[in-house]
Design a protein around this motif. Structure first.
Motif, PDB file in Angstrom:
ATOM      1  N   LEU A 204       0.826  -1.214   0.000  1.00 48.58           N
ATOM      2  CA  LEU A 204       0.000   0.000   0.000  1.00 48.58           C
ATOM      3  C   LEU A 204       0.858   1.261   0.000  1.00 48.58           C
TER       4      LEU A 204
ATOM      5  N   LEU B 136      -8.768  -0.879   2.635  1.00 45.00           N
ATOM      6  CA  LEU B 136      -7.667  -1.148   1.710  1.00 45.00           C
ATOM      7  C   LEU B 136      -6.889  -2.401   2.109  1.00 45.00           C
TER       8      LEU B 136
ATOM      9  N   VAL C 282      -6.468  -5.496  -0.386  1.00 45.54           N
ATOM     10  CA  VAL C 282      -5.125  -5.869  -0.834  1.00 45.54           C
ATOM     11  C   VAL C 282      -4.794  -7.291  -0.395  1.00 45.54           C
TER      12      VAL C 282
END
Length: 125
Positions: free
Chosen positions: A57, A77, A81
């Protein structure tokens, strides 16, 4: 349990793990009484691979540091991910769409655009 619901509960459990010193099982127990392998896999997978996820990230964030992100966006996120990097069962398009929908529910009006901007960089690889 539907996967959308499992992802929402994973967000809530991971949020608790970010704020309290509790076990994965306790965090999941705080958000649901149901047993779900997909939910457990998401939460434990994000925790287990957190360093790799955060490093990935960090490479994708422009003009942002991971620590500056609001907790909701950061957690959404991380879940997405994790799914993109460590699972192959769900197509990337579905993972990203789910992340956007969840960020619309739990974040503010800018959350989904930000999440989309970051996750779109994973599909361009």
């Amino acid at each position: 349990m539907k996967r959308r619901k499992a992802r929402e509960l994973a967000l809530q459990a991971l949020f608790q793990l970010d704020n309290h010193e509790i076990s994965i099982e306790e965090a999941i127990g705080h958000v649901t009484d149901e047993q779900d392998s997909f939910l457990t896999n998401l939460v434990s997978g994000v925790i287990e691979h957190k360093e790799q996820i955060d490093a990935s990230l960090t490479e994708k964030l422009e003009k942002w540091s991971l620590s500056r992100l609001p907790k909701i966006e950061r957690t959404v996120l991380r879940i997405a991910v994790f799914e993109l990097m460590f699972t192959e069962e769900t197509p990337a398009k579905v993972v990203i769409n789910e992340a956007l929908e969840i960020s619309k529910v739990f974040g503010d009006e800018k959350s989904s655009r930000f999440v989309n901007g970051v996750l779109s960089k994973y599909t361009n690889e």
